[in-house]
Design a protein around this motif. Structure first.
Motif, PDB file in Angstrom:
ATOM      1  N   SER A   2      -1.969  -2.791   2.685  1.00 21.81           N
ATOM      2  CA  SER A   2      -2.399  -1.418   2.893  1.00 21.81           C
ATOM      3  C   SER A   2      -3.835  -1.392   3.404  1.00 21.81           C
ATOM      4  CB  SER A   2      -2.293  -0.629   1.586  1.00 21.81           C
ATOM      5  OG  SER A   2      -3.172  -1.167   0.622  1.00 21.81           O
ATOM      6  N   THR A   3      -4.168  -0.323   4.083  1.00 23.71           N
ATOM      7  CA  THR A   3      -5.508  -0.181   4.615  1.00 23.71           C
ATOM      8  C   THR A   3      -6.477   0.136   3.485  1.00 23.71           C
ATOM      9  OG1 THR A   3      -4.629   0.586   6.709  1.00 23.71           O
ATOM     10  CG2 THR A   3      -6.926   1.120   6.247  1.00 23.71           C
ATOM     11  N   ARG A   4      -7.566  -0.605   3.450  1.00 24.23           N
ATOM     12  CA  ARG A   4      -8.610  -0.395   2.448  1.00 24.23           C
ATOM     13  C   ARG A   4      -9.880   0.059   3.149  1.00 24.23           C
ATOM     14  NH1 ARG A   4      -5.993  -4.885   0.343  1.00 24.23           N
ATOM     15  NH2 ARG A   4      -6.934  -6.251   1.868  1.00 24.23           N
ATOM     16  N   ASP A   5     -10.729   0.726   2.431  1.00 26.79           N
ATOM     17  CA  ASP A   5     -12.021   1.069   3.005  1.00 26.79           C
ATOM     18  C   ASP A   5     -12.951  -0.148   2.928  1.00 26.79           C
ATOM     19  OD1 ASP A   5     -13.156   0.957   0.437  1.00 26.79           O
ATOM     20  OD2 ASP A   5     -13.276   3.115   0.218  1.00 26.79           O
ATOM     21  N   THR A   6     -14.120  -0.010   3.496  1.00 32.94           N
ATOM     22  CA  THR A   6     -15.056  -1.126   3.609  1.00 32.94           C
ATOM     23  C   THR A   6     -15.426  -1.710   2.247  1.00 32.94           C
ATOM     24  OG1 THR A   6     -15.921  -0.178   5.659  1.00 32.94           O
ATOM     25  CG2 THR A   6     -17.316  -1.795   4.539  1.00 32.94           C
ATOM     26  N   GLU A   7     -15.860  -0.877   1.326  1.00 31.67           N
ATOM     27  CA  GLU A   7     -16.284  -1.390   0.025  1.00 31.67           C
ATOM     28  C   GLU A   7     -15.123  -2.037  -0.727  1.00 31.67           C
ATOM     29  OE1 GLU A   7     -18.934  -0.261  -3.884  1.00 31.67           O
ATOM     30  OE2 GLU A   7     -18.484   1.315  -2.434  1.00 31.67           O
ATOM     31  N   ALA A   8     -13.950  -1.442  -0.668  1.00 31.21           N
ATOM     32  CA  ALA A   8     -12.790  -2.015  -1.356  1.00 31.21           C
ATOM     33  C   ALA A   8     -12.416  -3.373  -0.760  1.00 31.21           C
ATOM     34  CB  ALA A   8     -11.606  -1.054  -1.287  1.00 31.21           C
ATOM     35  N   THR A   9     -12.508  -3.511   0.550  1.00 32.00           N
ATOM     36  CA  THR A   9     -12.186  -4.787   1.187  1.00 32.00           C
ATOM     37  C   THR A   9     -13.192  -5.853   0.784  1.00 32.00           C
ATOM     38  OG1 THR A   9     -11.121  -3.695   3.058  1.00 32.00           O
ATOM     39  CG2 THR A   9     -11.844  -5.965   3.405  1.00 32.00           C
ATOM     40  N   ILE A  10     -14.479  -5.515   0.792  1.00 33.49           N
ATOM     41  CA  ILE A  10     -15.513  -6.468   0.381  1.00 33.49           C
ATOM     42  C   ILE A  10     -15.308  -6.866  -1.081  1.00 33.49           C
ATOM     43  CG2 ILE A  10     -17.989  -6.732  -0.053  1.00 33.49           C
ATOM     44  CD1 ILE A  10     -18.418  -4.899   2.429  1.00 33.49           C
ATOM     45  N   THR A  11     -15.063  -5.907  -1.936  1.00 34.65           N
ATOM     46  CA  THR A  11     -14.833  -6.193  -3.355  1.00 34.65           C
ATOM     47  C   THR A  11     -13.608  -7.079  -3.535  1.00 34.65           C
ATOM     48  OG1 THR A  11     -15.883  -4.107  -3.979  1.00 34.65           O
ATOM     49  CG2 THR A  11     -14.430  -5.130  -5.606  1.00 34.65           C
ATOM     50  N   GLU A  12     -12.548  -6.794  -2.801  1.00 32.78           N
ATOM     51  CA  GLU A  12     -11.333  -7.609  -2.882  1.00 32.78           C
ATOM     52  C   GLU A  12     -11.602  -9.037  -2.411  1.00 32.78           C
ATOM     53  OE1 GLU A  12      -7.449  -8.678  -3.793  1.00 32.78           O
ATOM     54  OE2 GLU A  12      -8.630  -6.932  -4.406  1.00 32.78           O
ATOM     55  N   PHE A  13     -12.404  -9.190  -1.356  1.00 27.65           N
ATOM     56  CA  PHE A  13     -12.758 -10.528  -0.875  1.00 27.65           C
ATOM     57  C   PHE A  13     -13.429 -11.328  -1.994  1.00 27.65           C
ATOM     58  CE2 PHE A  13     -15.798 -13.548   0.810  1.00 27.65           C
ATOM     59  CZ  PHE A  13     -14.996 -14.316   1.634  1.00 27.65           C
ATOM     60  N   PHE A  14     -14.404 -10.732  -2.673  1.00 24.56           N
ATOM     61  CA  PHE A  14     -15.111 -11.456  -3.729  1.00 24.56           C
ATOM     62  C   PHE A  14     -14.239 -11.677  -4.964  1.00 24.56           C
ATOM     63  CE2 PHE A  14     -18.925 -10.080  -1.325  1.00 24.56           C
ATOM     64  CZ  PHE A  14     -19.336 -11.364  -0.981  1.00 24.56           C
ATOM     65  N   THR A  15     -13.321 -10.786  -5.240  1.00 25.88           N
ATOM     66  CA  THR A  15     -12.366 -11.006  -6.332  1.00 25.88           C
ATOM     67  C   THR A  15     -11.508 -12.232  -6.033  1.00 25.88           C
ATOM     68  OG1 THR A  15     -12.309  -8.660  -6.901  1.00 25.88           O
ATOM     69  CG2 THR A  15     -10.415  -9.994  -7.590  1.00 25.88           C
ATOM     70  N   ARG A  16     -11.025 -12.319  -4.812  1.00 22.32           N
ATOM     71  CA  ARG A  16     -10.208 -13.466  -4.411  1.00 22.32           C
ATOM     72  C   ARG A  16     -11.041 -14.748  -4.377  1.00 22.32           C
ATOM     73  NH1 ARG A  16      -6.087 -10.849   0.169  1.00 22.32           N
ATOM     74  NH2 ARG A  16      -5.464  -9.108  -1.158  1.00 22.32           N
TER      75      ARG A  16
END
Length: 133
Positions: A2-16
């Motif tokens: 799903s499409t995420r906004d900028t902050e959510a994508t960055i946060t998801e990157f660091f979670t992974r």
């Protein structure tokens, strides 16, 4: 995905990243994304990468050739597709057992929930010293 906004994508990157999920991190990069880290040629994670295989190699180095001892995010600032992450890190380099510590700034551009540009700024001199045998 799903499409995420900028902050959510960055946060998801660091979670992974924290989970050691290399395939998961790689899938957050758009086709043709550019990943760049300025620094000496002696530091394996420096340089510019645009191919998925080259970005995957950067992620492999980040997860396998260093042991992250500190990775603190102080702030994420977002303006539309652009996100800036400010923080500090300390990595123990596996090959030399030296610690590389630095403040960092990361500029990430996100379009349609995918990273199109990832530019890391850190103490490149300290990184080169830590990789020296």
């Amino acid at each position: 995905m799903s499409t995420r906004d900028t902050e959510a994508t960055i946060t998801e990157f660091f979670t992974r990243f924290g989970a050691g999920d290399r395939p998961g991190m790689l899938e957050l990069f758009a086709d043709g994304a550019e990943l760049a880290v300025a620094g000496a040629d002696t530091v394996p994670w420096t340089g510019s990468r645009v191919e998925a295989a080259a970005i995957d190699e950067f992620l492999r180095i980040a997860l396998e050739d260093v042991n992250t001892e500190v990775f603190d995010i102080d702030r994420i600032v977002v303006d539309g597709a652009d996100g800036v992450v400010l923080g500090s890190l300390a990595h123990r380099i596996t090959a030399t057992d030296k610690v590389f510590a630095s403040a960092f700034a990361l500029h990430v551009r996100v379009v349609d929930g995918l990273i199109t540009s990832y530019r890391m700024f850190e103490d490149s001199h300290a990184a080169a010293v830590s990789w020296a045998g």
